[in-house]
Write an enzyme that holds these catalytic residues in place. Structure first.
Site, mmCIF file in Angstrom:
data_model
loop_
_atom_site.group_PDB
_atom_site.id
_atom_site.type_symbol
_atom_site.label_atom_id
_atom_site.label_comp_id
_atom_site.label_asym_id
_atom_site.label_seq_id
_atom_site.Cartn_x
_atom_site.Cartn_y
_atom_site.Cartn_z
ATOM 1 N N ARG A 15 0.842 -1.193 0.000
ATOM 2 C CA ARG A 15 0.000 0.000 0.000
ATOM 3 C C ARG A 15 0.879 1.246 0.000
ATOM 4 N NH1 ARG A 15 -3.478 -1.312 5.261
ATOM 5 N NH2 ARG A 15 -1.543 -2.372 5.736
ATOM 6 N N LYS A 75 1.975 1.738 7.474
ATOM 7 C CA LYS A 75 2.268 0.886 8.627
ATOM 8 C C LYS A 75 3.243 1.561 9.573
ATOM 9 C CE LYS A 75 0.814 -2.553 9.534
ATOM 10 N NZ LYS A 75 -0.479 -2.755 10.274
ATOM 11 N N TYR A 94 -0.620 4.219 10.900
ATOM 12 C CA TYR A 94 -1.012 3.202 11.880
ATOM 13 C C TYR A 94 0.186 2.939 12.788
ATOM 14 C CZ TYR A 94 -5.211 1.882 9.259
ATOM 15 O OH TYR A 94 -6.433 1.881 8.647
ATOM 16 N N HIS A 96 -0.299 0.982 16.380
ATOM 17 C CA HIS A 96 -0.546 -0.224 17.197
ATOM 18 C C HIS A 96 0.533 -0.394 18.268
ATOM 19 C CE1 HIS A 96 -3.792 -1.276 14.515
ATOM 20 N NE2 HIS A 96 -2.976 -1.117 13.499
ATOM 21 N N GLU A 118 -5.306 4.419 14.127
ATOM 22 C CA GLU A 118 -6.292 3.524 14.740
ATOM 23 C C GLU A 118 -6.932 4.075 16.001
ATOM 24 O OE1 GLU A 118 -3.054 2.951 14.657
ATOM 25 O OE2 GLU A 118 -2.338 2.279 16.624
ATOM 26 N N SER A 134 -10.353 -2.457 8.399
ATOM 27 C CA SER A 134 -11.046 -3.568 9.051
ATOM 28 C C SER A 134 -12.053 -4.193 8.092
ATOM 29 C CB SER A 134 -11.749 -3.089 10.319
ATOM 30 O OG SER A 134 -10.791 -2.715 11.281
ATOM 31 N N ASP A 198 -20.020 -11.662 20.626
ATOM 32 C CA ASP A 198 -19.560 -10.324 21.002
ATOM 33 C C ASP A 198 -20.023 -10.065 22.435
ATOM 34 O OD1 ASP A 198 -18.653 -7.665 19.049
ATOM 35 O OD2 ASP A 198 -19.316 -7.265 21.092
ATOM 36 N N SER A 220 -20.457 -13.219 24.098
ATOM 37 C CA SER A 220 -19.091 -13.731 24.260
ATOM 38 C C SER A 220 -18.778 -13.857 25.744
ATOM 39 C CB SER A 220 -18.101 -12.765 23.583
ATOM 40 O OG SER A 220 -16.791 -13.172 23.870
ATOM 41 N N VAL A 267 -7.445 -11.824 13.182
ATOM 42 C CA VAL A 267 -7.233 -10.497 12.587
ATOM 43 C C VAL A 267 -6.705 -9.530 13.653
ATOM 44 C CG1 VAL A 267 -8.336 -8.633 11.284
ATOM 45 C CG2 VAL A 267 -9.079 -10.984 10.928
ATOM 46 N N ALA A 268 -7.088 -9.763 14.902
ATOM 47 C CA ALA A 268 -6.669 -8.866 15.993
ATOM 48 C C ALA A 268 -5.201 -9.064 16.389
ATOM 49 C CB ALA A 268 -7.574 -9.072 17.201
ATOM 50 N N ILE A 269 -4.463 -9.810 15.597
ATOM 51 C CA ILE A 269 -3.054 -10.059 15.896
ATOM 52 C C ILE A 269 -2.254 -8.753 15.980
ATOM 53 C CG2 ILE A 269 -2.484 -10.462 13.436
ATOM 54 C CD1 ILE A 269 -0.837 -12.197 16.455
ATOM 55 N N ASP A 270 -2.700 -7.724 15.257
ATOM 56 C CA ASP A 270 -1.957 -6.450 15.324
ATOM 57 C C ASP A 270 -2.064 -5.810 16.704
ATOM 58 O OD1 ASP A 270 -4.626 -5.852 15.037
ATOM 59 O OD2 ASP A 270 -4.316 -4.197 13.658
ATOM 60 N N VAL A 298 -1.203 -12.793 9.965
ATOM 61 C CA VAL A 298 -0.594 -11.652 9.254
ATOM 62 C C VAL A 298 -1.099 -10.333 9.862
ATOM 63 C CG1 VAL A 298 -0.440 -10.461 7.038
ATOM 64 C CG2 VAL A 298 -0.208 -12.954 7.139
ATOM 65 N N ASN A 300 -0.697 -7.311 8.649
ATOM 66 C CA ASN A 300 -1.134 -6.293 7.678
ATOM 67 C C ASN A 300 -1.860 -6.974 6.521
ATOM 68 O OD1 ASN A 300 1.300 -7.478 6.861
ATOM 69 N ND2 ASN A 300 1.914 -5.702 5.655
HETATM 70 N N1 LIG Z 1 -4.389 -7.895 10.893
HETATM 71 C C1 LIG Z 1 -4.773 -6.874 10.155
HETATM 72 O O1 LIG Z 1 -4.280 -6.662 9.056
HETATM 73 C C2 LIG Z 1 -5.881 -5.978 10.640
HETATM 74 C C3 LIG Z 1 -6.537 -5.110 9.747
HETATM 75 C C4 LIG Z 1 -7.605 -4.326 10.235
HETATM 76 C C5 LIG Z 1 -7.976 -4.415 11.586
HETATM 77 N N2 LIG Z 1 -7.276 -5.252 12.404
HETATM 78 C C6 LIG Z 1 -7.612 -5.431 13.826
HETATM 79 O O2 LIG Z 1 -8.833 -6.141 13.972
HETATM 80 C C7 LIG Z 1 -9.328 -5.880 15.273
HETATM 81 C C8 LIG Z 1 -10.831 -5.581 15.207
HETATM 82 O O3 LIG Z 1 -11.021 -4.326 14.554
HETATM 83 P P1 LIG Z 1 -12.497 -3.737 14.309
HETATM 84 O O4 LIG Z 1 -12.344 -2.548 13.426
HETATM 85 O O5 LIG Z 1 -13.422 -4.801 13.924
HETATM 86 O O6 LIG Z 1 -12.886 -3.227 15.760
HETATM 87 P P2 LIG Z 1 -14.371 -2.874 16.263
HETATM 88 O O7 LIG Z 1 -14.196 -1.955 17.430
HETATM 89 O O8 LIG Z 1 -15.240 -2.456 15.132
HETATM 90 O O9 LIG Z 1 -14.905 -4.273 16.778
HETATM 91 C C9 LIG Z 1 -14.373 -4.939 17.862
HETATM 92 C C10 LIG Z 1 -15.480 -5.730 18.495
HETATM 93 O O10 LIG Z 1 -14.881 -6.539 19.505
HETATM 94 C C11 LIG Z 1 -15.873 -6.664 20.510
HETATM 95 N N3 LIG Z 1 -15.252 -7.202 21.709
HETATM 96 C C12 LIG Z 1 -14.520 -6.580 22.667
HETATM 97 N N4 LIG Z 1 -14.181 -7.459 23.624
HETATM 98 C C13 LIG Z 1 -14.718 -8.656 23.249
HETATM 99 C C14 LIG Z 1 -14.746 -9.950 23.837
HETATM 100 N N5 LIG Z 1 -14.168 -10.193 25.016
HETATM 101 N N6 LIG Z 1 -15.403 -10.937 23.170
HETATM 102 C C15 LIG Z 1 -16.007 -10.701 21.988
HETATM 103 N N7 LIG Z 1 -16.040 -9.502 21.411
HETATM 104 C C16 LIG Z 1 -15.413 -8.491 22.044
HETATM 105 C C17 LIG Z 1 -16.429 -5.254 20.638
HETATM 106 O O11 LIG Z 1 -17.673 -5.238 21.334
HETATM 107 C C18 LIG Z 1 -16.544 -4.867 19.176
HETATM 108 O O12 LIG Z 1 -17.828 -5.154 18.648
HETATM 109 C C19 LIG Z 1 -8.472 -4.726 15.817
HETATM 110 O O13 LIG Z 1 -7.469 -5.238 16.666
HETATM 111 C C20 LIG Z 1 -7.839 -4.146 14.586
HETATM 112 O O14 LIG Z 1 -6.625 -3.459 14.857
HETATM 113 C C21 LIG Z 1 -6.239 -6.021 11.949
#
Ligand SMILES: NC(=O)c1ccc[n+]([C@@H]2O[C@H](COP(=O)([O-])OP(=O)(O)OC[C@H]3O[C@@H](n4cnc5c(N)ncnc54)[C@H](O)[C@@H]3O)[C@@H](O)[C@H]2O)c1
Length: 367
Positions: A15, A75, A94, A96, A118, A134, A198, A220, A267-270, A298, A300
């Site tokens: 990117r 990044k 970004y 993180h 972010e 996301s 959730d 959740s 996806v939340a690995i970041d 991954v 990113n």
């Molecule tokens: N790896 C990548 O390339 C990449 C790319 C984009 C986003 N991300 C990451 O993905 C993650 C999610 O981003 P998003 O935009 O969807 O966030 P978001 O805030 O829109 O959604 C997160 C959700 O998690 C829920 N949540 C919180 N604690 C929880 C739990 N204990 N159990 C279940 N759900 C719970 C929240 O209520 C919310 O609905 C972030 O860490 C973001 O940085 C990673």
């Protein structure tokens, strides 16, 4: 203001932080844009388009970092970029930081004014600069997860949609935010059986309203997670506690209970990930097998679809970049609550509370 756009250096990150339309707007408003040679090629945009829009094409990253008052990136800087950062320089990208303590330290030591895409937050709590990536990552998670389940990728050899007379695959998504809803859309589109967990009851109600009976929603909690994870063919992690490290929600013991050859895409690995067995991977080697499960970590994901991601990202980052360039750092932050929320590190201090607490560092509010 002199605005610099270096080429991204993270592994296979294709990117770029600005498109020619953005350069045009900045230069029309009196700013100078330094653009690193070939920085747009990965996203399919040649230097010539940037030059026509008014950018100066600069051969090296060193020159860009040296001459720019504001650096716009995609990044977080990686180790080779730390020595290039300069005191008082605005870094808009970004970050993180909760997951990268050494970068937080470097930004503090260098006296950088670091604004994290972010954590820029609107008054309704939404995160406008995280959202488009996301959306991309949530959709891509199902695509890569489906690939992980294929036999030649080491998976169990399962088609997520099944076929008539054969069970559909089961997709379990933890976190029903932007990532979660986009994963759900793709998984439903493929014909999989989908469950989203959730902690936010309102969000579950919203998902139930829009998907109706095409997905199941669950609160959740440890009990429901323990029931759902072992049944998943594809487990997708998409939780976020803004700015903080992701909570660990799925233990190794639970992963062991999944069917061999199933897949996990966290996806939340970041933000550190929410599955005990996940670790960061790159586009060069995106997966590994642990406890018989294919893991994809991954950090990113959108970097692999740079044409879509570059336009989706720059659609939302440019407005704040213009504010910073037009008003200068302090006035722009004074006028915008959203930008103030984005400030993570300023002149040696951590200015974002969740980052400070995740890294055990002192928090100091920006004033
Ligand atoms: N790896 C990548 O390339 C990449 C790319 C984009 C986003 N991300 C990451 O993905 C993650 C999610 O981003 P998003 O935009 O969807 O966030 P978001 O805030 O829109 O959604 C997160 C959700 O998690 C829920 N949540 C919180 N604690 C929880 C739990 N204990 N159990 C279940 N759900 C719970 C929240 O209520 C919310 O609905 C972030 O860490 C973001 O940085 C990673």
């Amino acid at each position: 203001m002199i605005v610099g756009v270096p080429k991204e250096v993270k592994v296979r990150e294709c990117r770029v932080a600005i498109v020619p339309g953005g350069v045009k707007l900045l230069t029309q408003q009196g700013h100078k844009v330094l653009f690193q040679k070939n920085a747009g090629l990965g996203a399919g945009i040649p230097d010539e388009s940037y030059r026509k829009a008014g950018a100066e094409i600069v051969p090296s990253a060193e020159d860009i970092w040296q001459r720019s008052e504001m650096i716009i990136k995609v990044k977080e800087p990686i180790a080779q970029e730390y020595p290039l950062m300069r005191s008082g320089q605005i870094l808009y990208t970004y970050l993180h930081l909760a997951a990268v303590p050494e970068l937080a330290r470097a930004l503090m030591d260098k006296g950088v004014r670091a604004i994290a895409y972010e954590t820029i937050e609107l008054s309704d709590g939404s995160l406008p600069l995280l959202k488009p990536m996301s959306e991309v990552a949530g959709r891509a998670a199902v695509q890569v997860g489906a690939r992980c389940l294929e036999k030649h990728s080491g998976g169990k050899g399962l088609l997520l949609g099944g076929v008539p007379g054969v069970n559909r695959g089961r997709v379990v998504i933890i976190g029903g935010g932007v990532v979660g809803i986009n994963s759900a859309k793709m998984a439903v589109g493929l014909g999989a059986e989908v469950t989203v967990l959730d902690v936010n009851q309102g969000r579950l109600a919203y998902l139930d309203d829009i998907f109706g009976s095409r997905i199941s929603t669950l609160m959740s909690n440890p009990e429901n997670i323990a029931k759902e994870v072992p049944r998943a063919d594809l487990l997708i992690g998409g939780v976020l506690v803004t700015g903080a490290k992701a909570p660990c929600l799925v233990s190794r013991e639970l992963v062991k209970q999944m069917d061999p050859g199933s897949a996990i895409v966290d996806v939340a690995i970041d933000q550190g990930g929410s599955i005990e067995t996940i670790r960061p991977t790159t586009h060069d080697e995106p997966t590994y097998c642990e406890e018989g499960i294919i893991h994809y970590g991954v950090t990113n994901i959108p970097g692999n679809v740079p044409q879509t991601s570059t336009y989706a990202l720059t659609n939302v980052t440019l407005g704040y970049a213009l504010e910073l360039a037009n008003k200068g750092f302090h006035q722009a932050l004074k006028d915008s609550n959203a930008l103030r929320k984005g400030l993570n590190v300023c002149e040696g201090k951590i200015t974002y509370e969740a980052v400070a607490s995740a890294l055990n560092l002192q928090y100091q509010a920006y004033s």
